[in-house]
Design a protein around this motif. Structure first.
Motif, PDB file in Angstrom:
ATOM      1  N   PRO A  95       6.849 -16.240  15.480  1.00 53.67           N
ATOM      2  CA  PRO A  95       7.676 -15.237  14.793  1.00 53.67           C
ATOM      3  C   PRO A  95       6.908 -13.912  14.696  1.00 53.67           C
ATOM      4  N   SER A  96       7.522 -12.918  14.065  1.00 50.28           N
ATOM      5  CA  SER A  96       6.871 -11.606  13.994  1.00 50.28           C
ATOM      6  C   SER A  96       7.322 -10.865  12.732  1.00 50.28           C
ATOM      7  N   GLY A  97       6.363 -10.276  12.013  1.00 51.60           N
ATOM      8  CA  GLY A  97       6.694  -9.566  10.779  1.00 51.60           C
ATOM      9  C   GLY A  97       6.986  -8.089  11.011  1.00 51.60           C
ATOM     10  N   ALA A  98       7.689  -7.481  10.024  1.00 53.79           N
ATOM     11  CA  ALA A  98       7.886  -6.018  10.021  1.00 53.79           C
ATOM     12  C   ALA A  98       7.085  -5.399   8.888  1.00 53.79           C
ATOM     13  N   SER A  99       7.104  -6.060   7.718  1.00 53.28           N
ATOM     14  CA  SER A  99       6.282  -5.554   6.612  1.00 53.28           C
ATOM     15  C   SER A  99       4.999  -6.383   6.606  1.00 53.28           C
ATOM     16  N   THR A 100       4.186  -6.137   7.607  1.00 52.81           N
ATOM     17  CA  THR A 100       2.994  -6.967   7.804  1.00 52.81           C
ATOM     18  C   THR A 100       1.867  -6.559   6.857  1.00 52.81           C
ATOM     19  N   GLY A 101       1.050  -7.536   6.489  1.00 50.80           N
ATOM     20  CA  GLY A 101      -0.117  -7.268   5.654  1.00 50.80           C
ATOM     21  C   GLY A 101      -1.231  -6.647   6.482  1.00 50.80           C
ATOM     22  N   GLU A 102      -1.961  -5.760   5.828  1.00 51.02           N
ATOM     23  CA  GLU A 102      -3.074  -5.055   6.498  1.00 51.02           C
ATOM     24  C   GLU A 102      -4.135  -6.028   7.035  1.00 51.02           C
ATOM     25  N   HIS A 103      -4.264  -7.187   6.394  1.00 43.35           N
ATOM     26  CA  HIS A 103      -5.348  -8.104   6.764  1.00 43.35           C
ATOM     27  C   HIS A 103      -4.871  -9.286   7.610  1.00 43.35           C
ATOM     28  N   GLU A 104      -3.669  -9.206   8.153  1.00 40.86           N
ATOM     29  CA  GLU A 104      -3.162 -10.310   8.977  1.00 40.86           C
ATOM     30  C   GLU A 104      -3.939 -10.443  10.287  1.00 40.86           C
ATOM     31  N   ALA A 105      -3.911 -11.655  10.864  1.00 43.39           N
ATOM     32  CA  ALA A 105      -4.383 -11.836  12.235  1.00 43.39           C
ATOM     33  C   ALA A 105      -3.544 -10.937  13.153  1.00 43.39           C
ATOM     34  N   ILE A 106      -4.119 -10.597  14.285  1.00 43.74           N
ATOM     35  CA  ILE A 106      -3.532  -9.554  15.142  1.00 43.74           C
ATOM     36  C   ILE A 106      -2.502 -10.124  16.117  1.00 43.74           C
ATOM     37  N   GLU A 107      -1.313  -9.523  16.065  1.00 41.21           N
ATOM     38  CA  GLU A 107      -0.276  -9.856  17.054  1.00 41.21           C
ATOM     39  C   GLU A 107      -0.403  -8.845  18.193  1.00 41.21           C
ATOM     40  N   LEU A 108      -0.562  -9.318  19.406  1.00 40.99           N
ATOM     41  CA  LEU A 108      -0.629  -8.420  20.568  1.00 40.99           C
ATOM     42  C   LEU A 108       0.754  -8.313  21.209  1.00 40.99           C
ATOM     43  N   PRO A 109       1.008  -7.259  21.982  1.00 41.78           N
ATOM     44  CA  PRO A 109       2.253  -7.242  22.768  1.00 41.78           C
ATOM     45  C   PRO A 109       2.353  -8.559  23.545  1.00 41.78           C
ATOM     46  N   ALA A 110       3.560  -9.140  23.614  1.00 42.21           N
ATOM     47  CA  ALA A 110       3.709 -10.510  24.122  1.00 42.21           C
ATOM     48  C   ALA A 110       3.073 -10.696  25.505  1.00 42.21           C
ATOM     49  N   HIS A 111       3.287  -9.731  26.411  1.00 39.70           N
ATOM     50  CA  HIS A 111       2.753  -9.928  27.768  1.00 39.70           C
ATOM     51  C   HIS A 111       1.227  -9.940  27.759  1.00 39.70           C
ATOM     52  N   GLU A 112       0.642  -9.140  26.852  1.00 39.06           N
ATOM     53  CA  GLU A 112      -0.825  -9.090  26.760  1.00 39.06           C
ATOM     54  C   GLU A 112      -1.360 -10.389  26.149  1.00 39.06           C
ATOM     55  N   ALA A 113      -0.703 -10.842  25.082  1.00 39.37           N
ATOM     56  CA  ALA A 113      -1.118 -12.086  24.428  1.00 39.37           C
ATOM     57  C   ALA A 113      -1.057 -13.243  25.426  1.00 39.37           C
ATOM     58  N   ILE A 114      -0.017 -13.256  26.240  1.00 38.08           N
ATOM     59  CA  ILE A 114       0.143 -14.335  27.224  1.00 38.08           C
ATOM     60  C   ILE A 114      -0.955 -14.263  28.290  1.00 38.08           C
ATOM     61  N   ALA A 115      -1.193 -13.082  28.808  1.00 39.23           N
ATOM     62  CA  ALA A 115      -2.227 -12.935  29.851  1.00 39.23           C
ATOM     63  C   ALA A 115      -3.597 -13.343  29.307  1.00 39.23           C
ATOM     64  N   ASN A 116      -3.903 -12.891  28.086  1.00 42.38           N
ATOM     65  CA  ASN A 116      -5.223 -13.199  27.517  1.00 42.38           C
ATOM     66  C   ASN A 116      -5.362 -14.680  27.184  1.00 42.38           C
ATOM     67  N   ALA A 117      -4.287 -15.282  26.691  1.00 44.08           N
ATOM     68  CA  ALA A 117      -4.356 -16.715  26.375  1.00 44.08           C
ATOM     69  C   ALA A 117      -4.470 -17.543  27.651  1.00 44.08           C
ATOM     70  N   ARG A 118      -3.776 -17.094  28.703  1.00 42.73           N
ATOM     71  CA  ARG A 118      -3.910 -17.827  29.985  1.00 42.73           C
ATOM     72  C   ARG A 118      -5.343 -17.781  30.479  1.00 42.73           C
ATOM     73  N   GLU A 119      -5.975 -16.648  30.284  1.00 43.31           N
ATOM     74  CA  GLU A 119      -7.352 -16.504  30.781  1.00 43.31           C
ATOM     75  C   GLU A 119      -8.356 -17.275  29.914  1.00 43.31           C
ATOM     76  N   HIS A 120      -8.217 -17.141  28.588  1.00 44.87           N
ATOM     77  CA  HIS A 120      -9.264 -17.680  27.707  1.00 44.87           C
ATOM     78  C   HIS A 120      -8.935 -19.032  27.068  1.00 44.87           C
ATOM     79  N   ALA A 121      -7.692 -19.218  26.655  1.00 40.42           N
ATOM     80  CA  ALA A 121      -7.384 -20.425  25.869  1.00 40.42           C
ATOM     81  C   ALA A 121      -6.942 -21.602  26.729  1.00 40.42           C
ATOM     82  N   VAL A 122      -6.092 -21.348  27.699  1.00 43.53           N
ATOM     83  CA  VAL A 122      -5.533 -22.466  28.477  1.00 43.53           C
ATOM     84  C   VAL A 122      -6.644 -23.297  29.145  1.00 43.53           C
ATOM     85  N   PRO A 123      -7.648 -22.676  29.775  1.00 39.15           N
ATOM     86  CA  PRO A 123      -8.698 -23.495  30.404  1.00 39.15           C
ATOM     87  C   PRO A 123      -9.510 -24.320  29.404  1.00 39.15           C
ATOM     88  N   ARG A 124      -9.583 -23.871  28.168  1.00 40.54           N
ATOM     89  CA  ARG A 124     -10.332 -24.627  27.156  1.00 40.54           C
ATOM     90  C   ARG A 124      -9.538 -25.790  26.586  1.00 40.54           C
TER      91      ARG A 124
END
Ligand SMILES: C=C(OP(=O)(O)O)C(=O)O
Ligand SMILES: [Mg+2]
Length: 399
Positions: free
Chosen positions: A38-67
């Motif tokens: 999901p995704s917030g609009a009134s997000t807290g300043e200290h939340e974990a970072i949501e990246l643009p979906a295509h970027e999050a997917i590319a980075n997770a494919r590179e770093h998380a999927v192989p692990r």
């Protein structure tokens, strides 16, 4: 059996029409889980970072999927979530994106449950869970960051605290929402809907209090059980230069804001107030909790961002008696459960919550039941909200 053999990530639509991350997790024995962030609009300043979906997917494919693939068992949620943290390497998921992290975390949990042949809430909470259901807090009128030209206060929430079952509570909230629609029509107020399906009328907060009070009282009388109401003030969004800014009214200092909320709690016998003060003002939260915490829930959302360190700070200072739990604020189910458990051990009541941008994913309904959270906040109407509410009805029937 639950060894992860495949992870697929894709962009799908959320309820605002924005792209979000969906994950599919498959295990060695054919177990399958699918979940979306999901995704917030009134997000807290200290939340974990949501990246643009295509970027999050590319980075997770590179770093998380192989692990994870060929390395980690979906049935071991702690192991899955530890691998996500290790793959990310930051303390706020800014490398792979909290949106990729939470989608994978939730999809893995579903894959684990699928292999076991157990409902997700039981996989998450254990075999003795499923006998305690959360009271649904239903957003019925709102504005703030969720709707233009509507109330200053972000959410007015129907709270069917006396409902004999979660099913009756869900229908009660829908009846309150419908009654408010009628009352607005009778008054000739044009009512659009906000991001979460709540009415977003162009009225002041004072009038909204009166309408919500009338509707909850009438529906309560009709159904024969207590329906109170509450607020999410999302006050961090109003806080500017040391004052709380109210459109169409005078601004309030912190002391005035505390007085105002305390007066409203007593005037309307409110059951719940979320984020009544700025997200960094643990002390002002503590003052308000000291004043009214014996008769209402003061809940920290942007204050805690589902983070155990911030929650511990709030416990030490007496800042609240309730915490909002949003898995995507912190990035994994394990982190969310840690926050619920730390809260429970310290008398802090958890409210498992949706975001204003949602999908048809129902994980939070299972999380609330699996972790025996006393409340859930997941809207009242609109398909992405009723997906969770209807899942609660099904869980109640099965349990
Ligand atoms: C659900 C909420 O809104 P958002 O998802 O926009 O943070 C909230 O503030 O509690
Ligand atoms: Mg909130």
């Amino acid at each position: 059996m639950t060894l992860i053999t495949d992870i697929r990530l894709r962009r799908v639509l959320d309820s605002r029409g924005n792209a979000t991350v969906e994950a599919d997790v498959t295990t060695e024995s054919g177990g399958f889980g699918r979940a979306a962030a999901p995704s917030g609009a009134s997000t807290g300043e200290h939340e974990a970072i949501e990246l643009p979906a295509h970027e999050a997917i590319a980075n997770a494919r590179e770093h998380a999927v192989p692990r994870l693939v060929g390395e980690v068992f979906a049935g071991d949620q702690r192991e899955v979530d530890a691998a996500l943290h290790a793959a990310d390497g930051t303390d706020d998921f800014s490398e792979i994106g909290a949106n990729s992290a939470v989608a994978i975390s939730m999809a893995a949990a579903k894959a684990g449950a699928d292999v076991l042949g157990a409902p997700l809430y039981q996989h998450l909470g254990g075999t003795f869970r499923g006998d305690q259901f959360p009271t649904p807090l239903g957003n019925v009128v709102g504005g703030g960051e969720h709707a233009e030209e509507a109330t200053n206060i972000q959410e007015f929430l129907s709270a069917p605290v006396g409902a004999p079952s979660v099913t009756e509570a869900v229908f009660a909230n829908a009846q309150v929402h419908a009654r408010i629609g009628e009352l607005l029509e009778e008054k000739g107020v044009p009512a659009n809907k906000g991001d979460e399906g709540a009415w977003a009328p162009p009225i002041g907060d004072d009038e909204a209090f009166e309408i919500v009070d009338q509707a909850t009282t009438e529906v309560s009388d009709d159904l024969g059980f207590e329906i109170s109401f509450g607020l999410d003030m999302a006050a961090a969004e109003m806080y500017e230069d040391g004052e709380y800014v109210y459109e169409g009214e005078a601004n309030r200092s912190t002391a005035e804001q505390i007085d105002y909320v305390a007066e409203m709690v007593d005037e309307y016998d409110m059951a719940y107030v979320e984020d009544p003060l700025d997200e960094n003002d643990f002390e002002a939260f503590a003052e308000l909790t000291d004043r009214v915490g014996d008769r209402t829930l003061i809940c920290g959302d942007d204050l805690y961002v589902t983070n155990v360190e911030r929650l511990q700070d709030g416990i030490d200072k007496g800042s609240s008696n309730s915490i909002l739990i949003k898995p995507n604020q912190i990035g994994t189910l394990s982190d969310a459960v840690d926050a619920i458990e730390l809260g429970a051990a310290n008398g802090i009541q958890s409210v498992v919550s949706h975001r204003s941008g949602e999908t048809e994913d129902t994980t939070i309904a299972h999380l609330a039941v699996g972790a025996a959270a006393p409340y859930i906040k997941t809207g009242t109407v609109a398909g992405e909200r009723t997906a969770k509410l209807n899942e609660l009805i099904r869980i109640e029937e099965q349990a």
